[in-house]
Scaffold this motif. Structure first.
Motif, PDB file in Angstrom:
ATOM      1  N   ASP A  16       0.864  -1.183   0.000  1.00  0.00           N
ATOM      2  CA  ASP A  16       0.000   0.000   0.000  1.00  0.00           C
ATOM      3  C   ASP A  16       0.903   1.237   0.000  1.00  0.00           C
ATOM      4  N   VAL A  17       1.358   1.597  -1.186  1.00  0.00           N
ATOM      5  CA  VAL A  17       2.311   2.697  -1.340  1.00  0.00           C
ATOM      6  C   VAL A  17       1.700   4.018  -0.889  1.00  0.00           C
ATOM      7  N   GLU A  18       0.425   4.205  -1.145  1.00  0.00           N
ATOM      8  CA  GLU A  18      -0.232   5.453  -0.732  1.00  0.00           C
ATOM      9  C   GLU A  18      -0.191   5.617   0.781  1.00  0.00           C
ATOM     10  N   ARG A  19      -0.489   4.552   1.499  1.00  0.00           N
ATOM     11  CA  ARG A  19      -0.441   4.614   2.969  1.00  0.00           C
ATOM     12  C   ARG A  19       0.996   4.837   3.440  1.00  0.00           C
ATOM     13  N   LEU A  20       1.960   4.147   2.828  1.00  0.00           N
ATOM     14  CA  LEU A  20       3.355   4.336   3.213  1.00  0.00           C
ATOM     15  C   LEU A  20       3.820   5.769   2.952  1.00  0.00           C
ATOM     16  N   CYS A  21       3.334   6.376   1.880  1.00  0.00           N
ATOM     17  CA  CYS A  21       3.651   7.793   1.615  1.00  0.00           C
ATOM     18  C   CYS A  21       3.062   8.679   2.707  1.00  0.00           C
ATOM     19  N   HIS A  22       1.834   8.385   3.114  1.00  0.00           N
ATOM     20  CA  HIS A  22       1.198   9.150   4.195  1.00  0.00           C
ATOM     21  C   HIS A  22       2.019   9.010   5.477  1.00  0.00           C
ATOM     22  N   TRP A  23       2.425   7.789   5.799  1.00  0.00           N
ATOM     23  CA  TRP A  23       3.214   7.559   7.010  1.00  0.00           C
ATOM     24  C   TRP A  23       4.612   8.168   6.892  1.00  0.00           C
ATOM     25  N   THR A  24       5.115   8.298   5.670  1.00  0.00           N
ATOM     26  CA  THR A  24       6.398   8.972   5.479  1.00  0.00           C
ATOM     27  C   THR A  24       6.302  10.427   5.940  1.00  0.00           C
ATOM     28  N   LEU A  25       5.168  11.058   5.667  1.00  0.00           N
ATOM     29  CA  LEU A  25       4.955  12.431   6.152  1.00  0.00           C
ATOM     30  C   LEU A  25       4.950  12.480   7.678  1.00  0.00           C
ATOM     31  N   GLU A  26       4.291  11.506   8.310  1.00  0.00           N
ATOM     32  CA  GLU A  26       4.271  11.465   9.775  1.00  0.00           C
ATOM     33  C   GLU A  26       5.686  11.297  10.323  1.00  0.00           C
ATOM     34  N   SER A  27       6.463  10.426   9.700  1.00  0.00           N
ATOM     35  CA  SER A  27       7.833  10.189  10.142  1.00  0.00           C
ATOM     36  C   SER A  27       8.682  11.451   9.959  1.00  0.00           C
ATOM     37  N   TYR A  28       8.511  12.114   8.833  1.00  0.00           N
ATOM     38  CA  TYR A  28       9.232  13.369   8.587  1.00  0.00           C
ATOM     39  C   TYR A  28       8.896  14.379   9.681  1.00  0.00           C
ATOM     40  N   ARG A  29       7.610  14.548   9.954  1.00  0.00           N
ATOM     41  CA  ARG A  29       7.193  15.511  10.994  1.00  0.00           C
ATOM     42  C   ARG A  29       7.762  15.150  12.359  1.00  0.00           C
ATOM     43  N   ALA A  30       7.936  13.852  12.607  1.00  0.00           N
ATOM     44  CA  ALA A  30       8.432  13.403  13.905  1.00  0.00           C
ATOM     45  C   ALA A  30       9.899  13.765  14.126  1.00  0.00           C
ATOM     46  N   VAL A  31      10.680  13.896  13.044  1.00  0.00           N
ATOM     47  CA  VAL A  31      12.113  14.162  13.218  1.00  0.00           C
ATOM     48  C   VAL A  31      12.554  15.532  12.711  1.00  0.00           C
ATOM     49  N   ALA A  32      11.789  16.142  11.836  1.00  0.00           N
ATOM     50  CA  ALA A  32      12.181  17.438  11.261  1.00  0.00           C
ATOM     51  C   ALA A  32      11.977  18.566  12.270  1.00  0.00           C
ATOM     52  N   PRO A  33      12.757  19.615  12.155  1.00  0.00           N
ATOM     53  CA  PRO A  33      12.504  20.797  12.985  1.00  0.00           C
ATOM     54  C   PRO A  33      11.085  21.325  12.701  1.00  0.00           C
ATOM     55  N   LYS A  34      10.472  21.914  13.706  1.00  0.00           N
ATOM     56  CA  LYS A  34       9.101  22.420  13.577  1.00  0.00           C
ATOM     57  C   LYS A  34       8.943  23.397  12.409  1.00  0.00           C
ATOM     58  N   ARG A  35       9.959  24.202  12.174  1.00  0.00           N
ATOM     59  CA  ARG A  35       9.897  25.169  11.088  1.00  0.00           C
ATOM     60  C   ARG A  35       9.725  24.481   9.726  1.00  0.00           C
ATOM     61  N   LEU A  36      10.417  23.355   9.539  1.00  0.00           N
ATOM     62  CA  LEU A  36      10.296  22.619   8.290  1.00  0.00           C
ATOM     63  C   LEU A  36       8.973  21.859   8.221  1.00  0.00           C
ATOM     64  N   SER A  37       8.572  21.261   9.322  1.00  0.00           N
ATOM     65  CA  SER A  37       7.279  20.528   9.362  1.00  0.00           C
ATOM     66  C   SER A  37       6.122  21.465   9.037  1.00  0.00           C
ATOM     67  N   ALA A  38       6.239  22.718   9.453  1.00  0.00           N
ATOM     68  CA  ALA A  38       5.165  23.691   9.215  1.00  0.00           C
ATOM     69  C   ALA A  38       4.983  23.979   7.723  1.00  0.00           C
ATOM     70  N   LEU A  39       5.973  23.657   6.911  1.00  0.00           N
ATOM     71  CA  LEU A  39       5.874  23.890   5.471  1.00  0.00           C
ATOM     72  C   LEU A  39       4.998  22.846   4.772  1.00  0.00           C
ATOM     73  N   LEU A  40       4.712  21.732   5.469  1.00  0.00           N
ATOM     74  CA  LEU A  40       3.917  20.663   4.868  1.00  0.00           C
ATOM     75  C   LEU A  40       2.442  20.979   4.956  1.00  0.00           C
ATOM     76  N   PRO A  41       1.662  20.465   3.995  1.00  0.00           N
ATOM     77  CA  PRO A  41       0.204  20.649   4.097  1.00  0.00           C
ATOM     78  C   PRO A  41      -0.333  19.894   5.314  1.00  0.00           C
ATOM     79  N   THR A  42      -1.401  20.388   5.884  1.00  0.00           N
ATOM     80  CA  THR A  42      -1.987  19.728   7.061  1.00  0.00           C
ATOM     81  C   THR A  42      -2.823  18.541   6.668  1.00  0.00           C
TER      82      THR A  42
END
Length: 120
Positions: free
Chosen positions: A94-120
């Protein structure tokens, strides 16, 4: 779900992860990882008939662990919310779900300033 060969699924996840702000690809231990500001947010690798994706999922961990072939990541990382998805030849990915979870993982480790650039 999408049935993709491992190399195609790996390419989709890699392209998705590298499109995120300040994401960079590296190959420590001979395995592809994508980092943000030096911190890994996804391991994605296929080798000898096995495709593995490892992500940090602080919010979706328990739900993700209900998926077949999924387990807490070894080396104590599972306790910190890391989950490893293991697919064998013929498994649906399920590549679509893995892509969604990739965003969660990115938000978990990226600085808040960078995470804020992602769509909600």
């Amino acid at each position: 779900m999408t049935e993709l060969p491992f190399a195609d699924a790996e390419q989709v996840l890699k392209d998705h992860a590298l499109a995120l702000p300040e994401a960079a690809e590296e190959f420590p231990w001979g395995e592809r990882v994508i980092k943000v500001r030096g911190k890994i947010f996804i391991f994605v690798h296929h080798y000898e008939g096995v495709f593995r994706v490892t992500l940090k999922l602080p919010h979706s961990r328990d739900f993700a662990l209900d998926s077949p072939g999924t387990q807490p990541t070894g080396y104590g990382l599972g306790k910190a919310g890391w989950v490893t998805f293991k697919f064998m030849e013929g498994d649906e990915i399920d590549v679509e779900r893995l892509c969604h979870w990739t965003l969660e993982s990115y938000r978990a480790v990226a600085p808040k300033r960078l995470s804020a650039l992602l769509p909600t």
